[in-house]
Design a protein around this motif. Structure first.
Motif, PDB file in Angstrom:
ATOM      1  N   LEU A   1      56.258  41.638   8.320  1.00 60.74           N
ATOM      2  CA  LEU A   1      55.481  41.333   7.119  1.00 60.74           C
ATOM      3  C   LEU A   1      55.154  42.610   6.353  1.00 60.74           C
ATOM      4  N   ALA A   2      55.271  42.559   5.041  1.00 64.72           N
ATOM      5  CA  ALA A   2      54.816  43.641   4.164  1.00 64.72           C
ATOM      6  C   ALA A   2      53.435  43.244   3.665  1.00 64.72           C
ATOM      7  N   CYS A   3      52.431  44.099   3.917  1.00 64.16           N
ATOM      8  CA  CYS A   3      51.037  43.761   3.635  1.00 64.16           C
ATOM      9  C   CYS A   3      50.412  44.792   2.706  1.00 64.16           C
ATOM     10  N   VAL A   4      49.680  44.300   1.707  1.00 64.46           N
ATOM     11  CA  VAL A   4      48.955  45.166   0.792  1.00 64.46           C
ATOM     12  C   VAL A   4      47.474  44.810   0.884  1.00 64.46           C
ATOM     13  N   PHE A   5      46.629  45.826   1.087  1.00 61.91           N
ATOM     14  CA  PHE A   5      45.180  45.656   1.163  1.00 61.91           C
ATOM     15  C   PHE A   5      44.489  46.359   0.006  1.00 61.91           C
ATOM     16  N   THR A   6      43.479  45.684  -0.535  1.00 60.81           N
ATOM     17  CA  THR A   6      42.567  46.327  -1.469  1.00 60.81           C
ATOM     18  C   THR A   6      41.165  45.843  -1.150  1.00 60.81           C
ATOM     19  N   PRO A   7      40.177  46.699  -1.042  1.00 57.69           N
ATOM     20  CA  PRO A   7      40.323  48.138  -1.081  1.00 57.69           C
ATOM     21  C   PRO A   7      41.215  48.612   0.069  1.00 57.69           C
ATOM     22  N   PRO A   8      41.756  49.802  -0.059  1.00 54.80           N
ATOM     23  CA  PRO A   8      42.675  50.290   0.971  1.00 54.80           C
ATOM     24  C   PRO A   8      41.950  50.535   2.296  1.00 54.80           C
ATOM     25  N   ILE A   9      42.698  50.401   3.375  1.00 52.96           N
ATOM     26  CA  ILE A   9      42.123  50.736   4.669  1.00 52.96           C
ATOM     27  C   ILE A   9      42.435  52.196   4.996  1.00 52.96           C
ATOM     28  N   THR A  10      41.686  52.737   5.943  1.00 51.15           N
ATOM     29  CA  THR A  10      41.855  54.141   6.329  1.00 51.15           C
ATOM     30  C   THR A  10      42.943  54.318   7.372  1.00 51.15           C
ATOM     31  N   GLY A  11      43.237  53.259   8.119  1.00 47.64           N
ATOM     32  CA  GLY A  11      44.191  53.342   9.214  1.00 47.64           C
ATOM     33  C   GLY A  11      43.521  53.462  10.565  1.00 47.64           C
TER      34      GLY A  11
ATOM     35  N   ASN B   1      43.432  57.498   2.062  1.00 47.12           N
ATOM     36  CA  ASN B   1      43.447  58.923   1.722  1.00 47.12           C
ATOM     37  C   ASN B   1      44.666  59.344   0.903  1.00 47.12           C
ATOM     38  N   ASP B   2      45.602  58.429   0.683  1.00 47.79           N
ATOM     39  CA  ASP B   2      46.725  58.715  -0.221  1.00 47.79           C
ATOM     40  C   ASP B   2      46.313  58.570  -1.682  1.00 47.79           C
ATOM     41  N   GLY B   3      45.172  57.931  -1.936  1.00 50.17           N
ATOM     42  CA  GLY B   3      44.589  57.885  -3.268  1.00 50.17           C
ATOM     43  C   GLY B   3      45.137  56.844  -4.223  1.00 50.17           C
ATOM     44  N   GLY B   4      45.912  55.884  -3.743  1.00 51.21           N
ATOM     45  CA  GLY B   4      46.517  54.901  -4.636  1.00 51.21           C
ATOM     46  C   GLY B   4      45.669  53.684  -4.939  1.00 51.21           C
ATOM     47  N   GLY B   5      44.527  53.535  -4.273  1.00 53.17           N
ATOM     48  CA  GLY B   5      43.670  52.386  -4.530  1.00 53.17           C
ATOM     49  C   GLY B   5      44.077  51.133  -3.768  1.00 53.17           C
ATOM     50  N   PHE B   6      45.077  51.236  -2.900  1.00 55.47           N
ATOM     51  CA  PHE B   6      45.531  50.136  -2.058  1.00 55.47           C
ATOM     52  C   PHE B   6      46.109  50.748  -0.793  1.00 55.47           C
ATOM     53  N   SER B   7      46.334  49.930   0.218  1.00 57.14           N
ATOM     54  CA  SER B   7      47.103  50.377   1.374  1.00 57.14           C
ATOM     55  C   SER B   7      48.273  49.422   1.566  1.00 57.14           C
ATOM     56  N   PHE B   8      49.347  49.945   2.161  1.00 56.43           N
ATOM     57  CA  PHE B   8      50.586  49.184   2.335  1.00 56.43           C
ATOM     58  C   PHE B   8      51.069  49.384   3.766  1.00 56.43           C
ATOM     59  N   HIS B   9      51.363  48.255   4.428  1.00 52.16           N
ATOM     60  CA  HIS B   9      51.740  48.295   5.837  1.00 52.16           C
ATOM     61  C   HIS B   9      52.941  47.391   6.076  1.00 52.16           C
ATOM     62  N   ILE B  10      53.723  47.742   7.074  1.00 57.37           N
ATOM     63  CA  ILE B  10      54.717  46.822   7.616  1.00 57.37           C
ATOM     64  C   ILE B  10      54.193  46.416   8.986  1.00 57.37           C
ATOM     65  N   THR B  11      53.931  45.125   9.133  1.00 54.42           N
ATOM     66  CA  THR B  11      53.313  44.599  10.340  1.00 54.42           C
ATOM     67  C   THR B  11      54.281  43.663  11.042  1.00 54.42           C
ATOM     68  N   ARG B  12      54.309  43.772  12.361  1.00 52.56           N
ATOM     69  CA  ARG B  12      55.106  42.851  13.179  1.00 52.56           C
ATOM     70  C   ARG B  12      54.140  41.987  13.984  1.00 52.56           C
TER      71      ARG B  12
END
Length: 131
Positions: A105-115, A32-43
């Protein structure tokens, strides 16, 4: 412009914890941020193993801290992971992620996830149109 702080995000529903207790993930950028990807910090917590299979998403994972390994289930190949390493699940690789020391870990998903996705029994998320 969007500016977010990870510690502030961890105080909200952007911090998602696994039911298994093996990981948590702070979702800093979502669909929903509209960037076409999602970005997460995962432990990924020390001494754990997590089965993952993103059938409908591509993911890139960069190790910031910790040590572990990723095993692709199709061929049993194991890659050690340490700070400075990136692995890319460009073939929707079904894999096991093991942490010998808690991994950040820094993770990038495409298509983006909703959370709001939940890992299904097979380690995957639902396709984006079902999420």
């Amino acid at each position: 412009m969007i500016v977010r702080n990870i510690e502030e995000a961890r105080k909200t529903d952007r911090l998602v914890k696994s039911e298994s207790g093996t990981w948590d993930s702070t979702r800093l950028v979502l669909a929903n941020d509209g960037g076409g990807f999602s970005f997460h910090i995962t432990r990924i917590y020390e001494g754990t193993e997590t089965h993952i299979h993103y059938k409908h998403h591509y993911e890139s994972v960069y190790c910031i801290e910790g040590e572990g390994e990723v095993e692709t289930l199709a061929d049993g190949k194991i890659w050690p992971i340490k700070p400075g390493d990136i692995y890319i699940l460009d073939q929707h690789d079904e894999h096991l992620l093991r942490a010998h020391k808690t991994m950040h870990l820094a993770c990038v998903f495409t298509p983006p996830i909703t959370g709001k996705e939940v890992h299904r029994e097979d380690g995957s998320y639902a396709p984006p149109d079902e999420a």
